[in-house]
Design an enzyme around this catalytic site. Structure first.
Site, short mmCIF file in Angstrom:
data_model
loop_
_atom_site.label_atom_id
_atom_site.label_comp_id
_atom_site.label_asym_id
_atom_site.label_seq_id
_atom_site.Cartn_x
_atom_site.Cartn_y
_atom_site.Cartn_z
N ASN A 1 0.84 -1.21 0.00
CA ASN A 1 0.00 0.00 0.00
C ASN A 1 0.87 1.26 0.00
O ASN A 1 2.08 1.19 0.21
CB ASN A 1 -0.91 -0.02 1.24
CG ASN A 1 -2.23 0.67 0.97
OD1 ASN A 1 -2.35 1.47 0.04
ND2 ASN A 1 -3.22 0.36 1.79
N PHE A 2 0.21 2.39 -0.22
CA PHE A 2 0.82 3.73 -0.14
C PHE A 2 2.01 3.92 -1.09
O PHE A 2 2.97 4.60 -0.76
CB PHE A 2 1.23 4.05 1.32
CG PHE A 2 0.10 3.87 2.28
CD1 PHE A 2 -1.06 4.63 2.16
CD2 PHE A 2 0.16 2.92 3.30
CE1 PHE A 2 -2.12 4.45 3.04
CE2 PHE A 2 -0.89 2.74 4.18
CZ PHE A 2 -2.03 3.51 4.05
N LEU A 3 1.94 3.28 -2.26
CA LEU A 3 2.94 3.56 -3.29
C LEU A 3 2.74 5.00 -3.75
O LEU A 3 1.65 5.38 -4.16
CB LEU A 3 2.73 2.59 -4.47
CG LEU A 3 3.44 2.93 -5.78
CD1 LEU A 3 4.95 2.94 -5.61
CD2 LEU A 3 3.06 1.93 -6.88
N THR B 1 -4.32 -3.33 -4.22
CA THR B 1 -5.47 -2.81 -4.96
C THR B 1 -5.05 -1.56 -5.70
O THR B 1 -4.11 -0.87 -5.29
CB THR B 1 -6.64 -2.44 -4.02
OG1 THR B 1 -6.16 -1.55 -3.01
CG2 THR B 1 -7.29 -3.65 -3.39
N LEU C 1 -7.09 -0.60 3.16
CA LEU C 1 -7.16 0.84 3.44
C LEU C 1 -6.85 1.64 2.19
O LEU C 1 -6.10 1.19 1.34
CB LEU C 1 -6.13 1.18 4.53
CG LEU C 1 -6.26 0.42 5.83
CD1 LEU C 1 -5.20 0.89 6.82
CD2 LEU C 1 -7.64 0.58 6.43
C1 LIG Z 1 6.03 -11.02 -2.72
C2 LIG Z 1 5.99 -9.59 -2.50
C3 LIG Z 1 5.52 -8.80 -3.72
C4 LIG Z 1 5.38 -7.32 -3.41
C5 LIG Z 1 4.98 -6.45 -4.64
C6 LIG Z 1 3.62 -6.76 -5.18
C7 LIG Z 1 3.18 -5.78 -6.27
C8 LIG Z 1 2.84 -4.42 -5.74
C9 LIG Z 1 2.37 -3.48 -6.83
C10 LIG Z 1 2.13 -2.08 -6.30
C11 LIG Z 1 0.80 -1.93 -5.61
C12 LIG Z 1 0.54 -0.53 -5.17
C13 LIG Z 1 -0.76 -0.37 -4.44
C14 LIG Z 1 -1.02 1.12 -4.22
O1 LIG Z 1 -0.40 1.74 -3.41
S1 LIG Z 1 -2.22 1.84 -5.23
C15 LIG Z 1 -1.96 3.56 -5.04
C16 LIG Z 1 -1.01 4.07 -6.07
N1 LIG Z 1 -0.64 5.45 -5.79
C17 LIG Z 1 -1.22 6.53 -6.35
O2 LIG Z 1 -2.12 6.44 -7.16
C18 LIG Z 1 -0.69 7.85 -5.88
C19 LIG Z 1 -0.46 8.86 -6.99
N2 LIG Z 1 0.34 8.29 -8.07
C20 LIG Z 1 1.70 8.08 -8.02
O3 LIG Z 1 2.36 8.33 -7.03
C21 LIG Z 1 2.34 7.49 -9.28
O4 LIG Z 1 1.53 7.79 -10.39
C22 LIG Z 1 2.56 5.95 -9.19
C23 LIG Z 1 3.56 5.64 -8.09
C24 LIG Z 1 1.26 5.21 -8.93
C25 LIG Z 1 3.12 5.46 -10.51
O5 LIG Z 1 4.27 6.16 -10.84
P1 LIG Z 1 4.48 6.83 -12.28
O6 LIG Z 1 3.16 7.33 -12.73
O7 LIG Z 1 5.58 7.81 -12.19
O8 LIG Z 1 4.87 5.59 -13.24
P2 LIG Z 1 6.35 5.06 -13.56
O9 LIG Z 1 6.86 5.68 -14.82
O10 LIG Z 1 7.25 5.19 -12.40
O11 LIG Z 1 6.08 3.51 -13.82
C26 LIG Z 1 5.18 3.08 -14.78
C27 LIG Z 1 4.85 1.62 -14.50
O12 LIG Z 1 4.21 1.52 -13.21
C28 LIG Z 1 2.94 0.89 -13.37
N3 LIG Z 1 1.99 1.43 -12.39
C29 LIG Z 1 1.42 2.64 -12.38
N4 LIG Z 1 0.60 2.76 -11.33
C30 LIG Z 1 0.67 1.60 -10.66
C31 LIG Z 1 0.04 1.12 -9.50
N5 LIG Z 1 -0.84 1.85 -8.80
N6 LIG Z 1 0.32 -0.12 -9.07
C32 LIG Z 1 1.21 -0.89 -9.75
N7 LIG Z 1 1.82 -0.49 -10.89
C33 LIG Z 1 1.55 0.74 -11.32
C34 LIG Z 1 2.53 1.22 -14.79
O13 LIG Z 1 1.52 0.33 -15.24
C35 LIG Z 1 3.86 1.07 -15.52
O14 LIG Z 1 4.17 -0.29 -15.68
P3 LIG Z 1 3.91 -1.00 -17.11
O15 LIG Z 1 2.45 -0.76 -17.43
O16 LIG Z 1 4.81 -0.34 -18.10
O17 LIG Z 1 4.22 -2.44 -16.94
#
Ligand SMILES: CCCCCCCCCCCCCC(=O)SCCNC(=O)CCNC(=O)[C@H](O)C(C)(C)COP(=O)(O)OP(=O)(O)OC[C@H]1O[C@@H](n2cnc3c(N)ncnc32)[C@H](O)[C@@H]1OP(=O)(O)O
Length: 461
Positions: free
Chosen positions: A173-175, A209, A461
């Protein structure tokens, strides 16, 4: 909020706020398959252990299960020049403040920058310091020269059940990436780093999510909103007067009684934990995707603190039970508070928002089939009373709007209690696990599915 709006400006404003409420800046869930990014264009996600959009799932289970922590690198990936990795020490008030300043200013905002999430230290203590939390799972990126925190991602440990299988897992969460660092492919680097740190602890699955459609959702729920203080929502531009209605009519439509109506309705206390947890566990058996709570976890998530009855997080989480005339706990319900700051309004500084969390009821326990019409009728009646009391409590705690998803058995009360459908959808994802879809409580036409309800029994959350 109101759907019968006329003036274009009001419509735009409502759209902005609904976008804000769904916790993400882009909602792709309503786009057609053609409009969505294709799998081959997901440069990062196509390299990860997640099912592709067109994958036909034959059997549920891990995508890979052959790795051990020793196979995982000891060092993070290189960071962009001028930036450095850090572990955010959330027990240090200053560092915790860095996180909520980053999120408050960059997480989500409406187009006109009129509303912003108002995360607090207490909210983060509750959300991130659950039993079993690991300091190194609060990952940040700082500017080398100034130390300014510009990105964050977190994991907390959870035990999941997906249908009949149990998964040791984390919730991500909170990415968040600072607005000035967007679209630089930093998100994949953060995701890989949290994956590395979690894998080092021998955990290989995650639940997360997003409003955004990524490969590939296991479920999709819809956001719904119930106005509590209609006049204020209207005054701050959060909602508009529908055509043909007057202000008093709208106020009357959403009026609630002054205090809870259910006999035996009272706050959850420490002494109730065992009994409430066993009611809750039995209720959760009906769902296909659930989080399992230990006693310690249940205490943390519903009383706000594991070591004290009166916790500072009590402003964040609200939990209630209904005790019947024999002293037995027959219902449980909870919600959390996450307000908005209202920018540039002379009168109002805050918008109170309540989010429905977990609940349980024994109303249909005598039926083996939860969808049996008689069982449904009994539960519907009970949940309507229970959630109505929660709306009353939320209103008396200065909340102006109350949100719920179409998950759990929510479609039994959403219409009756005047929750309007939002235009936001929330997608649920599992990392390194193939699973058949789990019903999110919406029909093909995106209406509340009163018949099938939802099989999602998890609230994030
Ligand atoms: C075993 C353990 C595993 C642990 C990990 C499990 C996975 C966890 C996954 C995370 C779960 C997080 C759950 C939450 O917190 S969801 C809440 C996400 N946060 C926000 O919406 C806050 C406002 N937005 C931002 O801060 C940025 O726009 C974020 C950080 C979202 C993207 O930054 P930016 O806009 O500067 O993009 P980039 O150039 O760096 O990168 C582009 C790539 O990133 C992919 N992207 C964009 N948004 C998301 C997203 N919400 N989940 C997963 N991937 C996402 C996108 O499809 C593309 O990949 P691809 O399409 O080319 O392939």
């Amino acid at each position: 909020m109101e759907r019968k709006l006329n003036p274009e400006t009001d419509k735009k404003k409502i759209e902005d706020v609904l976008r804000l409420l769904k916790l993400n800046d882009v909602d792709l869930s309503k786009l057609s398959e053609q409009q969505r990014k294709e799998m081959k264009d997901h440069k990062f996600w196509k390299t990860q252990p997640v099912p592709s959009f067109d994958e036909k799932i034959e059997e549920e289970g891990p995508i890979h299960s052959d790795k051990t922590p020793d196979d995982i690198p000891n060092e993070p990936l290189p960071m962009l020049p001028d930036f450095e990795w850090c572990t955010v020490d959330i027990e240090d008030e200053g560092q915790l403040e860095n996180v909520f300043v980053l999120l408050n200013e960059n997480y989500v905002e409406d187009r006109d920058a009129e509303f912003r999430f108002n995360y607090t230290k207490d909210f983060f203590k509750w959300a991130l310091k659950c039993p079993g939390w690991k300091p190194e799972w609060n990952v940040g990126v700082r500017v080398k020269s100034t130390g300014k925190l510009v990105s964050f991602i977190s994991a907390i440990p959870v035990d999941l059940r997906v249908r009949s299988k149990f998964l040791k897992s984390v919730e991500i969460n909170f990415l968040c990436i600072h607005k000035q660092l967007r679209s630089k492919r930093l998100a994949p680097v953060l995701i890989k780093e949290i994956t590395r740190r979690v894998n080092k602890e021998n955990i290989w699955h995650a639940l997360y999510t997003a409003g955004t459609v990524l490969p590939s959702p296991i479920s999709t729920c819809r956001y719904t909103h119930r106005p509590l203080n209609w006049s204020k929502l209207c005054e701050v531009g959060f909602t508009a007067l529908p055509e043909g209605k007057t202000n008093p009519q709208m106020v009357a439509q959403y009026t609630l009684p002054k205090g809870p109506l259910m006999k035996g309705f009272r706050p959850l206390e420490l002494k109730d934990i065992d009994e409430t947890l066993s009611l809750f566990n039995r209720y959760q058996e009906r769902f296909d995707l659930v989080q399992l709570f230990s006693k310690e976890e249940f205490k943390h998530w519903f009383l706000g603190s594991t070591d004290s009855k009166v916790s500072t997080e009590s402003e964040v989480i609200y939990s209630y039970v209904v005790e019947n005339e024999n002293g037995k706990i027959v219902d449980f319900v909870s919600f959390y508070s996450l307000p908005f700051t209202i920018l540039n309004n002379a009168v109002y500084k805050n918008l109170g928002i309540g989010y429905l969390f977990y609940y349980a009821s024994d109303a249909d326990f005598t039926y083996t089939d939860r969808l049996n019409p008689e069982a449904s009728e009994k539960l519907k009646k009970r949940l309507n009373s229970l959630v109505k009391d929660v709306l009353i409590i939320a209103k008396s705690n200065k909340m102006d709007v109350f949100n719920a998803l179409t998950s759990q058995d929510n479609s039994l009360f959403l219409d009756d209690l005047k929750f309007g459908p939002g235009d936001g959808f929330l997608n649920f994802y599992l990392f390194n696990y193939r699973a058949f879809p789990v019903h999110g409580g919406i029909t093909e036409t995106k209406k509340y599915d009163v018949e099938k309800r939802s099989d999602v029994g998890i609230v994030m959350l």
